[in-house]
Design a protein around this motif. Structure first.
Motif, PDB file in Angstrom:
ATOM      1  N   ARG A 171       0.821  -1.215   0.000  1.00 56.43           N
ATOM      2  CA  ARG A 171       0.000   0.000   0.000  1.00 56.43           C
ATOM      3  C   ARG A 171       0.849   1.256   0.000  1.00 56.43           C
ATOM      4  NH1 ARG A 171      -3.502  -1.098   5.051  1.00 56.43           N
ATOM      5  NH2 ARG A 171      -2.238  -2.948   5.171  1.00 56.43           N
ATOM      6  N   HIS A 172       0.424   2.223  -0.759  1.00 57.56           N
ATOM      7  CA  HIS A 172       1.034   3.557  -0.825  1.00 57.56           C
ATOM      8  C   HIS A 172       2.450   3.541  -1.394  1.00 57.56           C
ATOM      9  CE1 HIS A 172      -2.415   4.615   1.577  1.00 57.56           C
ATOM     10  NE2 HIS A 172      -1.999   3.822   2.540  1.00 57.56           N
ATOM     11  N   ALA A 173       2.889   2.410  -1.964  1.00 59.81           N
ATOM     12  CA  ALA A 173       4.238   2.356  -2.524  1.00 59.81           C
ATOM     13  C   ALA A 173       4.232   1.989  -3.999  1.00 59.81           C
ATOM     14  CB  ALA A 173       5.095   1.349  -1.751  1.00 59.81           C
ATOM     15  N   GLY A 174       3.112   1.448  -4.491  1.00 61.24           N
ATOM     16  CA  GLY A 174       3.045   1.050  -5.881  1.00 61.24           C
ATOM     17  C   GLY A 174       3.905  -0.156  -6.218  1.00 61.24           C
ATOM     18  N   ILE A 175       4.264  -0.943  -5.211  1.00 57.11           N
ATOM     19  CA  ILE A 175       5.134  -2.097  -5.397  1.00 57.11           C
ATOM     20  C   ILE A 175       4.307  -3.377  -5.332  1.00 57.11           C
ATOM     21  CG2 ILE A 175       7.032  -3.433  -4.379  1.00 57.11           C
ATOM     22  CD1 ILE A 175       8.181  -0.769  -3.374  1.00 57.11           C
ATOM     23  N   LEU A 176       4.593  -4.300  -6.249  1.00 59.66           N
ATOM     24  CA  LEU A 176       3.932  -5.596  -6.281  1.00 59.66           C
ATOM     25  C   LEU A 176       4.980  -6.685  -6.093  1.00 59.66           C
ATOM     26  CD1 LEU A 176       1.210  -7.048  -6.773  1.00 59.66           C
ATOM     27  CD2 LEU A 176       1.835  -7.131  -9.198  1.00 59.66           C
ATOM     28  N   ILE A 177       4.785  -7.523  -5.079  1.00 57.80           N
ATOM     29  CA  ILE A 177       5.709  -8.623  -4.796  1.00 57.80           C
ATOM     30  C   ILE A 177       5.024  -9.923  -5.157  1.00 57.80           C
ATOM     31  CG2 ILE A 177       7.029  -9.842  -3.019  1.00 57.80           C
ATOM     32  CD1 ILE A 177       7.098  -7.203  -1.452  1.00 57.80           C
ATOM     33  N   HIS A 178       5.652 -10.682  -6.051  1.00 54.52           N
ATOM     34  CA  HIS A 178       5.140 -11.991  -6.449  1.00 54.52           C
ATOM     35  C   HIS A 178       5.830 -13.052  -5.603  1.00 54.52           C
ATOM     36  CE1 HIS A 178       3.147 -10.582 -10.139  1.00 54.52           C
ATOM     37  NE2 HIS A 178       4.128  -9.696 -10.157  1.00 54.52           N
ATOM     38  N   GLN A 179       5.044 -13.984  -5.099  1.00 51.47           N
ATOM     39  CA  GLN A 179       5.576 -15.064  -4.264  1.00 51.47           C
ATOM     40  C   GLN A 179       5.406 -16.387  -5.007  1.00 51.47           C
ATOM     41  OE1 GLN A 179       4.182 -15.148  -0.169  1.00 51.47           O
ATOM     42  NE2 GLN A 179       3.816 -17.336  -0.397  1.00 51.47           N
ATOM     43  N   HIS A 180       6.503 -17.095  -5.186  1.00 50.44           N
ATOM     44  CA  HIS A 180       6.498 -18.403  -5.836  1.00 50.44           C
ATOM     45  C   HIS A 180       7.085 -19.411  -4.860  1.00 50.44           C
ATOM     46  CE1 HIS A 180       5.929 -16.367  -9.717  1.00 50.44           C
ATOM     47  NE2 HIS A 180       6.849 -15.527  -9.297  1.00 50.44           N
ATOM     48  N   ALA A 181       6.563 -20.615  -4.860  1.00 53.45           N
ATOM     49  CA  ALA A 181       7.105 -21.676  -4.001  1.00 53.45           C
ATOM     50  C   ALA A 181       7.581 -22.827  -4.884  1.00 53.45           C
ATOM     51  CB  ALA A 181       6.043 -22.172  -3.028  1.00 53.45           C
ATOM     52  N   LEU A 182       8.717 -23.405  -4.510  1.00 55.30           N
ATOM     53  CA  LEU A 182       9.275 -24.543  -5.221  1.00 55.30           C
ATOM     54  C   LEU A 182       9.421 -25.705  -4.253  1.00 55.30           C
ATOM     55  CD1 LEU A 182      12.110 -22.739  -7.204  1.00 55.30           C
ATOM     56  CD2 LEU A 182       9.908 -23.516  -8.098  1.00 55.30           C
ATOM     57  N   ALA A 183       8.865 -26.842  -4.617  1.00 50.14           N
ATOM     58  CA  ALA A 183       9.016 -28.062  -3.814  1.00 50.14           C
ATOM     59  C   ALA A 183      10.360 -28.675  -4.180  1.00 50.14           C
ATOM     60  CB  ALA A 183       7.875 -29.024  -4.082  1.00 50.14           C
ATOM     61  N   LEU A 184      11.360 -28.461  -3.341  1.00 52.21           N
ATOM     62  CA  LEU A 184      12.721 -28.884  -3.655  1.00 52.21           C
ATOM     63  C   LEU A 184      12.947 -30.382  -3.473  1.00 52.21           C
ATOM     64  CD1 LEU A 184      14.601 -25.909  -1.973  1.00 52.21           C
ATOM     65  CD2 LEU A 184      13.887 -26.159  -4.364  1.00 52.21           C
ATOM     66  N   ASP A 185      12.010 -31.072  -2.859  1.00 56.96           N
ATOM     67  CA  ASP A 185      12.187 -32.497  -2.601  1.00 56.96           C
ATOM     68  C   ASP A 185      11.562 -33.387  -3.683  1.00 56.96           C
ATOM     69  OD1 ASP A 185       9.593 -31.839  -1.987  1.00 56.96           O
ATOM     70  OD2 ASP A 185       9.529 -32.965  -0.104  1.00 56.96           O
ATOM     71  N   GLN A 186      11.136 -32.800  -4.791  1.00 54.89           N
ATOM     72  CA  GLN A 186      10.518 -33.584  -5.857  1.00 54.89           C
ATOM     73  C   GLN A 186      11.573 -34.069  -6.862  1.00 54.89           C
ATOM     74  OE1 GLN A 186       8.027 -31.319  -8.647  1.00 54.89           O
ATOM     75  NE2 GLN A 186       8.796 -29.446  -7.670  1.00 54.89           N
ATOM     76  N   GLU A 187      11.148 -34.897  -7.786  1.00 49.93           N
ATOM     77  CA  GLU A 187      12.030 -35.405  -8.833  1.00 49.93           C
ATOM     78  C   GLU A 187      12.532 -34.237  -9.696  1.00 49.93           C
ATOM     79  OE1 GLU A 187      13.112 -38.562  -9.324  1.00 49.93           O
ATOM     80  OE2 GLU A 187      12.117 -38.995  -7.421  1.00 49.93           O
ATOM     81  N   PRO A 188      13.733 -34.354 -10.263  1.00 46.11           N
ATOM     82  CA  PRO A 188      14.297 -33.262 -11.066  1.00 46.11           C
ATOM     83  C   PRO A 188      13.373 -32.771 -12.185  1.00 46.11           C
ATOM     84  CG  PRO A 188      15.990 -34.878 -10.605  1.00 46.11           C
ATOM     85  CD  PRO A 188      14.694 -35.456 -10.102  1.00 46.11           C
ATOM     86  N   ALA A 189      12.682 -33.666 -12.860  1.00 43.79           N
ATOM     87  CA  ALA A 189      11.802 -33.242 -13.954  1.00 43.79           C
ATOM     88  C   ALA A 189      10.669 -32.352 -13.442  1.00 43.79           C
ATOM     89  CB  ALA A 189      11.232 -34.460 -14.674  1.00 43.79           C
ATOM     90  N   GLY A 190      10.117 -32.683 -12.299  1.00 44.84           N
ATOM     91  CA  GLY A 190       9.061 -31.865 -11.717  1.00 44.84           C
ATOM     92  C   GLY A 190       9.567 -30.511 -11.280  1.00 44.84           C
ATOM     93  N   LEU A 191      10.757 -30.482 -10.680  1.00 45.47           N
ATOM     94  CA  LEU A 191      11.359 -29.216 -10.251  1.00 45.47           C
ATOM     95  C   LEU A 191      11.640 -28.331 -11.462  1.00 45.47           C
ATOM     96  CD1 LEU A 191      12.441 -27.392  -8.042  1.00 45.47           C
ATOM     97  CD2 LEU A 191      14.602 -28.652  -8.163  1.00 45.47           C
ATOM     98  N   LEU A 192      12.170 -28.933 -12.518  1.00 41.14           N
ATOM     99  CA  LEU A 192      12.438 -28.170 -13.736  1.00 41.14           C
ATOM    100  C   LEU A 192      11.147 -27.588 -14.300  1.00 41.14           C
ATOM    101  CD1 LEU A 192      14.372 -27.165 -15.891  1.00 41.14           C
ATOM    102  CD2 LEU A 192      14.115 -29.365 -17.049  1.00 41.14           C
TER     103      LEU A 192
END
Length: 70
Positions: free
Chosen positions: A36-57
């Motif tokens: 608010r009042h800053a005009g900034i948008l923060i995008h949040q992404h989550a990565l499941a690091l314990d999955q198989e390499p193909a899924g992580l990619l």
């Protein structure tokens, strides 16, 4: 998370940027937070690091797709 969010807002403000991104460990859906009042948008992404390499990619490619899209 609050400290990290404050750091992101400070860095974006110092660089006059309007968008920022943060990657988190986990499997939460993409979400965005507007500062608010800053005009900034923060995008949040989550990565499941314990999955198989193909899924992580595939997840990393999805984050990259979202970044290109804006």
């Amino acid at each position: 998370m609050v400290e990290r969010a404050e750091q992101i807002v400070a860095e974006l403000s110092a660089n006059a940027a309007l968008h920022g991104r943060v990657q988190l460990k986990g499997n939460a859906s993409h979400t965005a937070h507007r500062v608010r009042h800053a005009g900034i948008l923060i995008h949040q992404h989550a990565l499941a690091l314990d999955q198989e390499p193909a899924g992580l990619l595939a997840d990393v490619e999805e984050v990259a797709r979202r970044m290109r899209a804006g």
